[in-house]
Design a protein around this motif. Structure first.
Motif, PDB file in Angstrom:
ATOM      1  N   GLY A  51      16.170  25.884 -31.929  1.00  0.00           N
ATOM      2  CA  GLY A  51      17.464  25.670 -31.410  1.00  0.00           C
ATOM      3  C   GLY A  51      17.096  26.024 -29.918  1.00  0.00           C
ATOM      4  N   PHE A  52      16.452  25.459 -29.027  1.00  0.00           N
ATOM      5  CA  PHE A  52      16.262  25.539 -27.614  1.00  0.00           C
ATOM      6  C   PHE A  52      16.333  24.049 -27.052  1.00  0.00           C
ATOM      7  N   ALA A  53      17.157  23.154 -27.592  1.00  0.00           N
ATOM      8  CA  ALA A  53      16.949  21.730 -27.023  1.00  0.00           C
ATOM      9  C   ALA A  53      17.451  21.756 -25.784  1.00  0.00           C
ATOM     10  N   SER A  54      18.383  22.909 -25.312  1.00  0.00           N
ATOM     11  CA  SER A  54      19.026  22.842 -24.100  1.00  0.00           C
ATOM     12  C   SER A  54      18.268  23.207 -22.951  1.00  0.00           C
ATOM     13  N   VAL A  55      16.950  24.191 -23.263  1.00  0.00           N
ATOM     14  CA  VAL A  55      16.076  24.384 -22.188  1.00  0.00           C
ATOM     15  C   VAL A  55      14.695  23.744 -22.350  1.00  0.00           C
ATOM     16  N   GLY A  56      14.670  22.953 -23.304  1.00  0.00           N
ATOM     17  CA  GLY A  56      13.558  21.810 -23.606  1.00  0.00           C
ATOM     18  C   GLY A  56      12.228  22.589 -24.198  1.00  0.00           C
ATOM     19  N   GLY A  57      12.289  23.807 -24.243  1.00  0.00           N
ATOM     20  CA  GLY A  57      11.032  24.506 -24.783  1.00  0.00           C
ATOM     21  C   GLY A  57      11.123  25.988 -24.431  1.00  0.00           C
ATOM     22  N   THR A  58      10.320  26.719 -25.466  1.00  0.00           N
ATOM     23  CA  THR A  58      10.031  27.968 -25.355  1.00  0.00           C
ATOM     24  C   THR A  58       8.404  28.509 -25.419  1.00  0.00           C
ATOM     25  N   LEU A  59       8.032  29.542 -24.639  1.00  0.00           N
ATOM     26  CA  LEU A  59       6.698  29.974 -24.892  1.00  0.00           C
ATOM     27  C   LEU A  59       6.373  31.154 -25.667  1.00  0.00           C
ATOM     28  N   ASP A  60       5.968  31.111 -26.673  1.00  0.00           N
ATOM     29  CA  ASP A  60       5.722  32.247 -27.433  1.00  0.00           C
ATOM     30  C   ASP A  60       4.480  32.744 -27.613  1.00  0.00           C
ATOM     31  N   ALA A  61       4.077  33.945 -28.116  1.00  0.00           N
ATOM     32  CA  ALA A  61       2.673  34.329 -28.146  1.00  0.00           C
ATOM     33  C   ALA A  61       2.050  33.594 -29.464  1.00  0.00           C
ATOM     34  N   SER A  62       0.826  33.806 -29.340  1.00  0.00           N
ATOM     35  CA  SER A  62      -0.202  32.867 -30.200  1.00  0.00           C
ATOM     36  C   SER A  62       0.157  33.250 -31.651  1.00  0.00           C
ATOM     37  N   ASP A  63      -0.358  32.139 -32.503  1.00  0.00           N
ATOM     38  CA  ASP A  63      -0.005  32.346 -33.917  1.00  0.00           C
ATOM     39  C   ASP A  63      -0.921  33.640 -34.497  1.00  0.00           C
ATOM     40  N   ASP A  64      -1.803  33.799 -33.846  1.00  0.00           N
ATOM     41  CA  ASP A  64      -2.709  34.689 -34.670  1.00  0.00           C
ATOM     42  C   ASP A  64      -3.055  35.833 -33.781  1.00  0.00           C
ATOM     43  N   GLY A  65      -2.521  35.898 -32.642  1.00  0.00           N
ATOM     44  CA  GLY A  65      -2.683  36.913 -31.599  1.00  0.00           C
ATOM     45  C   GLY A  65      -4.098  37.041 -30.871  1.00  0.00           C
ATOM     46  N   HIS A  66      -4.736  36.000 -30.974  1.00  0.00           N
ATOM     47  CA  HIS A  66      -6.115  35.910 -30.394  1.00  0.00           C
ATOM     48  C   HIS A  66      -6.081  34.488 -29.583  1.00  0.00           C
ATOM     49  N   GLY A  67      -5.396  33.469 -30.153  1.00  0.00           N
ATOM     50  CA  GLY A  67      -5.658  32.051 -29.642  1.00  0.00           C
ATOM     51  C   GLY A  67      -4.900  31.742 -28.399  1.00  0.00           C
ATOM     52  N   PRO A  68      -4.403  30.608 -27.984  1.00  0.00           N
ATOM     53  CA  PRO A  68      -3.587  30.320 -26.669  1.00  0.00           C
ATOM     54  C   PRO A  68      -2.352  30.667 -27.293  1.00  0.00           C
ATOM     55  N   ARG A  69      -1.393  30.783 -26.274  1.00  0.00           N
ATOM     56  CA  ARG A  69       0.089  31.064 -26.449  1.00  0.00           C
ATOM     57  C   ARG A  69       0.539  29.650 -26.724  1.00  0.00           C
ATOM     58  N   ILE A  70       1.791  29.607 -27.373  1.00  0.00           N
ATOM     59  CA  ILE A  70       2.528  28.410 -28.009  1.00  0.00           C
ATOM     60  C   ILE A  70       3.517  28.041 -27.230  1.00  0.00           C
ATOM     61  N   LEU A  71       3.462  26.724 -26.634  1.00  0.00           N
ATOM     62  CA  LEU A  71       4.663  26.130 -25.975  1.00  0.00           C
ATOM     63  C   LEU A  71       5.284  25.496 -26.947  1.00  0.00           C
ATOM     64  N   ARG A  72       6.523  25.829 -27.240  1.00  0.00           N
ATOM     65  CA  ARG A  72       7.222  24.782 -28.465  1.00  0.00           C
ATOM     66  C   ARG A  72       8.252  24.036 -27.547  1.00  0.00           C
ATOM     67  N   LEU A  73       7.955  22.838 -27.792  1.00  0.00           N
ATOM     68  CA  LEU A  73       8.893  21.719 -27.152  1.00  0.00           C
ATOM     69  C   LEU A  73       9.574  21.028 -28.272  1.00  0.00           C
ATOM     70  N   ALA A  74      10.948  20.483 -27.662  1.00  0.00           N
ATOM     71  CA  ALA A  74      12.068  20.075 -28.537  1.00  0.00           C
ATOM     72  C   ALA A  74      11.601  18.497 -28.443  1.00  0.00           C
TER      73      ALA A  74
END
Length: 317
Positions: free
Chosen positions: A171-194
């Motif tokens: 639900g972030f199509a209006s802002v294009g993407g969100t930056l979340d924590a890594s999936d396992d807490g150790h890897g890179p952070r996740i940029l979720r793109l619409a």
């Protein structure tokens, strides 16, 4: 004033003096051409028309490193390297050298002979080869950062690695993407793109770039507002650029231009560029007073400046 990534140097040859009269019996031979417009030898003219290469055994030539400018008009061998360089004449007082992404460019006054140009290149050979090698290595690092635009692609964001996840149902199509924590807490952070899973690479790239540019503008404004009062200046307008060799520029009217790709670097490096451009609102040159102004707010600017030159950023083309 601009903050460039270029590499250049100058060499000022002495203008040739008039040749001494040669004694012939009891009479002196007439002097040669006027020193203000020295004549080039026929050999010089033919060399300028072509590409004069020193005589090198074929087996040695094949073993040489090679640096070839795409607009090369002359060639030389420096140490163990073959250097084909762009050569132009113009209204100038010195022989100038520029080592850029394409290779070596040489500029010379119209009155300087090719023999003098060759001598100047030989004298600067260590510097030229070092800069050519540095540029070649930097290009290799940039090529190594070329991104395959797909789900799972990675790139640096403020000095940390982020990974793209294509998630059009979020639900972030209006802002294009969100930056979340890594999936396992150790890897890179996740940029979720619409962006759809079957999207073209160019669509994914454009979505990532748009998100980064929004983050860059927000951060740049924050850092401009932080440093401007400390430097006693006021900025009026911020523009984002995408220049290939320029990280920023400043105009006397308070306009600042910053390359959005700075967002790939750590915050201290970004701060150096921001402070650099704001300092130009006080000192519109690169004099000693200018660098003292930068140092007053970024004491370790020299180290950060070197990092800006050395660190490779992703290639977006």
């Amino acid at each position: 004033m601009d903050l460039f990534e270029g590499l250049g140097n100058e060499f000022a040859p002495a203008k040739p003096a008039a040749p001494r009269p040669r004694k012939v019996g009891k009479k002196a031979a007439p002097p040669g051409p006027s020193p203000s417009v020295p004549a080039e030898s026929q050999q010089d003219k033919s060399r300028e028309a072509g590409t004069a290469l020193p005589a090198v055994p074929l087996r040695d030539t094949l073993a040489l490193a090679s640096f070839v400018h795409p607009q090369a008009t002359r060639e030389t061998v420096l140490g163990s390297a073959r250097v084909a360089y762009e050569f132009k004449r113009g209204k100038r007082k010195t022989i100038g050298f520029l080592v850029g992404a394409e290779g070596l460019s040489v500029r010379a006054p119209r009155w300087v002979t090719l023999r003098d140009v060759d001598a100047a290149i030989k004298e600067k050979s260590d510097w030229i080869l070092r800069k050519l090698l540095e540029t070649q290595q930097r290009h290799a690092r940039v090529e190594a950062t070329r991104i395959a635009w797909k789900d799972g692609a990675q790139f640096p964001f403020m000095g940390e690695t982020v990974m793209i996840r294509l998630d059009p149902k979020h639900g972030f199509a209006s802002v294009g993407g969100t930056l979340d924590a890594s999936d396992d807490g150790h890897g890179p952070r996740i940029l979720r793109l619409a962006v759809a899973q079957n999207a073209e690479a160019s669509q994914i790239r454009d979505a990532a770039q748009a998100w980064l540019m929004r983050q860059a503008r927000r951060l740049f404004i924050e850092r401009l507002d932080h440093f401007a009062p400390r430097l006693g200046v006021r900025w009026k307008k911020l523009s984002l650029s995408n220049a290939a060799t320029r990280w920023g520029s400043a105009s006397a009217d308070g306009s600042i231009r910053l390359n959005w790709r700075l967002i790939h670097f750590r915050l201290p490096v970004i701060d150096y560029v921001v402070a650099h451009e704001l300092a130009h609102l006080r000192v519109m040159d690169h004099s000693h007073r200018f660098w003292e102004t930068v140092e007053s707010v970024v004491p370790d600017y020299d180290r950060l400046r070197q990092q800006l030159k050395d660190e490779a950023v992703p290639r977006w083309s």
